[in-house]
Design a protein around this motif. Structure first.
Motif, PDB file in Angstrom:
ATOM      1  N   GLY A 153     -12.744  25.622  41.238  1.00 30.61           N
ATOM      2  CA  GLY A 153     -12.649  27.065  41.097  1.00 30.61           C
ATOM      3  C   GLY A 153     -12.274  27.465  39.681  1.00 30.61           C
ATOM      4  O   GLY A 153     -12.050  26.622  38.804  1.00 30.61           O
ATOM      5  N   ILE A 154     -12.221  28.748  39.443  1.00 27.77           N
ATOM      6  CA  ILE A 154     -11.826  29.270  38.141  1.00 27.77           C
ATOM      7  C   ILE A 154     -10.313  29.110  37.990  1.00 27.77           C
ATOM      8  O   ILE A 154      -9.549  29.628  38.807  1.00 27.77           O
ATOM      9  CB  ILE A 154     -12.206  30.754  38.006  1.00 27.77           C
ATOM     10  N   ASP A 155      -9.864  28.411  36.967  1.00 28.38           N
ATOM     11  CA  ASP A 155      -8.428  28.226  36.786  1.00 28.38           C
ATOM     12  C   ASP A 155      -7.918  28.679  35.419  1.00 28.38           C
ATOM     13  O   ASP A 155      -6.748  28.534  35.104  1.00 28.38           O
ATOM     14  CB  ASP A 155      -8.006  26.775  37.047  1.00 28.38           C
ATOM     15  N   GLU A 156      -8.813  29.258  34.580  1.00 31.95           N
ATOM     16  CA  GLU A 156      -8.364  29.783  33.302  1.00 31.95           C
ATOM     17  C   GLU A 156      -9.238  30.967  32.892  1.00 31.95           C
ATOM     18  O   GLU A 156     -10.469  30.940  33.068  1.00 31.95           O
ATOM     19  CB  GLU A 156      -8.407  28.710  32.216  1.00 31.95           C
ATOM     20  N   VAL A 157      -8.609  32.000  32.373  1.00 35.74           N
ATOM     21  CA  VAL A 157      -9.307  33.188  31.883  1.00 35.74           C
ATOM     22  C   VAL A 157      -8.885  33.421  30.437  1.00 35.74           C
ATOM     23  O   VAL A 157      -7.691  33.421  30.125  1.00 35.74           O
ATOM     24  CB  VAL A 157      -8.976  34.429  32.732  1.00 35.74           C
ATOM     25  N   GLU A 158      -9.868  33.627  29.567  1.00 40.51           N
ATOM     26  CA  GLU A 158      -9.581  33.819  28.149  1.00 40.51           C
ATOM     27  C   GLU A 158     -10.279  35.083  27.647  1.00 40.51           C
ATOM     28  O   GLU A 158     -11.465  35.299  27.916  1.00 40.51           O
ATOM     29  CB  GLU A 158     -10.057  32.611  27.346  1.00 40.51           C
ATOM     30  N   SER A 159      -9.554  35.927  26.925  1.00 41.52           N
ATOM     31  CA  SER A 159     -10.113  37.142  26.338  1.00 41.52           C
ATOM     32  C   SER A 159      -9.443  37.367  24.988  1.00 41.52           C
ATOM     33  O   SER A 159      -8.646  36.537  24.521  1.00 41.52           O
ATOM     34  CB  SER A 159      -9.876  38.338  27.263  1.00 41.52           C
ATOM     35  N   GLY A 177      -4.810  32.519  29.982  1.00 40.66           N
ATOM     36  CA  GLY A 177      -3.784  32.181  30.948  1.00 40.66           C
ATOM     37  C   GLY A 177      -4.340  31.396  32.111  1.00 40.66           C
ATOM     38  O   GLY A 177      -5.531  31.477  32.424  1.00 40.66           O
ATOM     39  N   SER A 178      -3.499  30.581  32.736  1.00 47.67           N
ATOM     40  CA  SER A 178      -3.878  29.808  33.908  1.00 47.67           C
ATOM     41  C   SER A 178      -3.657  30.650  35.161  1.00 47.67           C
ATOM     42  O   SER A 178      -2.711  31.436  35.235  1.00 47.67           O
ATOM     43  CB  SER A 178      -3.056  28.519  33.995  1.00 47.67           C
ATOM     44  N   ILE A 179      -4.538  30.485  36.152  1.00 43.00           N
ATOM     45  CA  ILE A 179      -4.468  31.262  37.376  1.00 43.00           C
ATOM     46  C   ILE A 179      -4.756  30.369  38.574  1.00 43.00           C
ATOM     47  O   ILE A 179      -5.151  29.209  38.435  1.00 43.00           O
ATOM     48  CB  ILE A 179      -5.487  32.419  37.345  1.00 43.00           C
ATOM     49  N   ASN A 180      -4.554  30.924  39.763  1.00 46.92           N
ATOM     50  CA  ASN A 180      -4.856  30.194  40.989  1.00 46.92           C
ATOM     51  C   ASN A 180      -6.352  30.282  41.277  1.00 46.92           C
ATOM     52  O   ASN A 180      -6.940  31.359  41.222  1.00 46.92           O
ATOM     53  CB  ASN A 180      -4.071  30.783  42.165  1.00 46.92           C
ATOM     54  N   GLU A 228     -19.274  32.959  30.313  1.00 48.05           N
ATOM     55  CA  GLU A 228     -18.898  34.069  29.449  1.00 48.05           C
ATOM     56  C   GLU A 228     -19.471  35.367  30.005  1.00 48.05           C
ATOM     57  O   GLU A 228     -20.666  35.458  30.298  1.00 48.05           O
ATOM     58  CB  GLU A 228     -19.397  33.830  28.025  1.00 48.05           C
ATOM     59  N   GLN A 229     -18.611  36.367  30.151  1.00 49.06           N
ATOM     60  CA  GLN A 229     -19.006  37.647  30.740  1.00 49.06           C
ATOM     61  C   GLN A 229     -18.608  38.790  29.817  1.00 49.06           C
ATOM     62  O   GLN A 229     -17.475  38.843  29.327  1.00 49.06           O
ATOM     63  CB  GLN A 229     -18.338  37.828  32.107  1.00 49.06           C
ATOM     64  N   GLU A 230     -19.524  39.718  29.581  1.00 43.11           N
ATOM     65  CA  GLU A 230     -19.245  40.894  28.759  1.00 43.11           C
ATOM     66  C   GLU A 230     -19.013  42.096  29.666  1.00 43.11           C
ATOM     67  O   GLU A 230     -19.909  42.513  30.407  1.00 43.11           O
ATOM     68  CB  GLU A 230     -20.423  41.178  27.821  1.00 43.11           C
ATOM     69  N   TYR A 231     -17.804  42.639  29.620  1.00 43.55           N
ATOM     70  CA  TYR A 231     -17.472  43.856  30.359  1.00 43.55           C
ATOM     71  C   TYR A 231     -17.589  45.054  29.412  1.00 43.55           C
ATOM     72  O   TYR A 231     -17.220  44.974  28.246  1.00 43.55           O
ATOM     73  CB  TYR A 231     -16.047  43.784  30.909  1.00 43.55           C
ATOM     74  N   ASP A 232     -18.088  46.167  29.941  1.00 42.41           N
ATOM     75  CA  ASP A 232     -18.300  47.340  29.085  1.00 42.41           C
ATOM     76  C   ASP A 232     -17.797  48.615  29.754  1.00 42.41           C
ATOM     77  O   ASP A 232     -18.542  49.551  29.995  1.00 42.41           O
ATOM     78  CB  ASP A 232     -19.781  47.484  28.715  1.00 42.41           C
ATOM     79  N   GLY A 233     -16.511  48.628  30.076  1.00 37.90           N
ATOM     80  CA  GLY A 233     -15.913  49.836  30.641  1.00 37.90           C
ATOM     81  C   GLY A 233     -15.059  49.532  31.846  1.00 37.90           C
ATOM     82  O   GLY A 233     -14.699  48.386  32.118  1.00 37.90           O
ATOM     83  N   GLY A 234     -14.726  50.595  32.609  1.00 35.93           N
ATOM     84  CA  GLY A 234     -13.901  50.419  33.796  1.00 35.93           C
ATOM     85  C   GLY A 234     -12.476  50.060  33.419  1.00 35.93           C
ATOM     86  O   GLY A 234     -12.030  50.244  32.282  1.00 35.93           O
ATOM     87  N   GLY A 266     -12.167  47.568  30.428  1.00 41.10           N
ATOM     88  CA  GLY A 266     -12.473  48.007  29.074  1.00 41.10           C
ATOM     89  C   GLY A 266     -13.633  47.226  28.487  1.00 41.10           C
ATOM     90  O   GLY A 266     -14.323  46.480  29.189  1.00 41.10           O
ATOM     91  N   ASN A 267     -13.867  47.391  27.195  1.00 35.84           N
ATOM     92  CA  ASN A 267     -14.922  46.639  26.514  1.00 35.84           C
ATOM     93  C   ASN A 267     -14.351  45.294  26.081  1.00 35.84           C
ATOM     94  O   ASN A 267     -13.571  45.218  25.132  1.00 35.84           O
ATOM     95  CB  ASN A 267     -15.435  47.420  25.301  1.00 35.84           C
ATOM     96  N   GLU A 268     -14.758  44.264  26.775  1.00 36.52           N
ATOM     97  CA  GLU A 268     -14.110  42.967  26.586  1.00 36.52           C
ATOM     98  C   GLU A 268     -15.078  41.834  26.889  1.00 36.52           C
ATOM     99  O   GLU A 268     -15.870  41.894  27.831  1.00 36.52           O
ATOM    100  CB  GLU A 268     -12.917  42.866  27.527  1.00 36.52           C
ATOM    101  N   ASP A 269     -15.043  40.789  26.058  1.00 34.43           N
ATOM    102  CA  ASP A 269     -15.750  39.544  26.345  1.00 34.43           C
ATOM    103  C   ASP A 269     -14.740  38.571  26.944  1.00 34.43           C
ATOM    104  O   ASP A 269     -13.745  38.235  26.297  1.00 34.43           O
ATOM    105  CB  ASP A 269     -16.356  38.956  25.080  1.00 34.43           C
ATOM    106  N   VAL A 270     -15.018  38.130  28.150  1.00 33.00           N
ATOM    107  CA  VAL A 270     -14.078  37.281  28.873  1.00 33.00           C
ATOM    108  C   VAL A 270     -14.752  35.949  29.205  1.00 33.00           C
ATOM    109  O   VAL A 270     -15.916  35.913  29.618  1.00 33.00           O
ATOM    110  CB  VAL A 270     -13.596  37.953  30.179  1.00 33.00           C
ATOM    111  N   THR A 271     -14.024  34.852  29.014  1.00 31.85           N
ATOM    112  CA  THR A 271     -14.511  33.517  29.369  1.00 31.85           C
ATOM    113  C   THR A 271     -13.739  33.002  30.572  1.00 31.85           C
ATOM    114  O   THR A 271     -12.508  32.953  30.554  1.00 31.85           O
ATOM    115  CB  THR A 271     -14.332  32.536  28.199  1.00 31.85           C
TER     116      THR A 271
END
Length: 212
Positions: free
Chosen positions: A43-49, A54-57, A182-188, A191-196
């Motif tokens: 599963g996904i265990d790390e998010v970077e922006s 940070g590490s997550i469950n 890698e995911q590009e968010y554009d609002g909501g 916000g405008n953020e590239d997240v890995t």
């Protein structure tokens, strides 16, 4: 991380290919198969922006692979050789942490190769690296709609394949792998953020193969 995964995979695959070419004279063989495998995925265990990482469950995942594999056996020693294969995969990874849920649906092409050895008349052992490249559809809770982004995975696995008759093999694979999306968010609310999104862990799969 995706770039590091791909670079490592190419390097390891080249080394394996050179070793097989230098140490084993190969001969033509009909040891060709179409494999379908079903297994778990980390599963996904790390998010970077841009705000940090940070590490997550993680919630784990699953993957289906459909691969064509060719084996080559040596002339001087017909009990060892090399293999190479390629095909497609479908899978998913998920996380659920602090009320936030992310679900990735993945699709792409997968390559694998390595060394093989016979352990008796009806058992073949395999070990080697594998590399997957594709895209992931990302659904994030509280964020309108979904998006797609690049996806890559790399791992090393070993397997034991049991021959049933002359045309069918059943196999069990065990390995360790890592992935990145890698995911590009554009609002909501994000916000405008590239997240890995990334993760790593043990991969276990059951394999059904038909030989030709």
């Amino acid at each position: 991380m995706t770039r590091n995964i791909i670079t490592t995979a190419i390097a390891v695959s080249l080394v394996a290919g050179v070793c097989v070419a230098e140490e084993t004279e190969v001969k033509e063989s009909k040891d060709f198969s179409i494999r379908v495998s079903l297994g778990n995925a980390p599963g996904i265990d790390e998010v970077e922006s841009s705000g940090g990482s940070g590490s997550i469950n993680d919630d784990g995942g699953a993957r289906v692979e459909i691969i064509a594999v060719k084996r080559w056996w040596g002339k001087s020693n017909s009990n060892i050789g090399g293999s190479f294969g390629g095909g497609v995969f479908f899978g998913n990874h998920a996380l659920s942490d602090g009320g936030i849920e992310v679900d990735l649906t993945t699709f792409g092409v997968l390559l694998q190769g390595g060394f093989i050895a016979k352990a008796g008349d009806h058992i073949v052992l395999e070990v080697g690296p594998y590399l997957g490249i594709g895209i992931a559809d990302n659904e994030t809770s509280g964020y309108s709609g979904s998006g797609t982004g690049s996806y890559g995975l790399f791992g090393v696995k070993g397997g034991a394949f049991f021959l049933l008759g002359s045309k069918v093999e059943l196999g069990l694979e065990l390995g360790y792998e890592a992935f990145s999306h890698e995911q590009e968010y554009d609002g909501g609310w994000i916000g405008n953020e590239d997240v890995t999104f990334s993760g790593s862990g043990v991969h276990v799969a059951a394999v059904f193969a038909v030989k030709f």
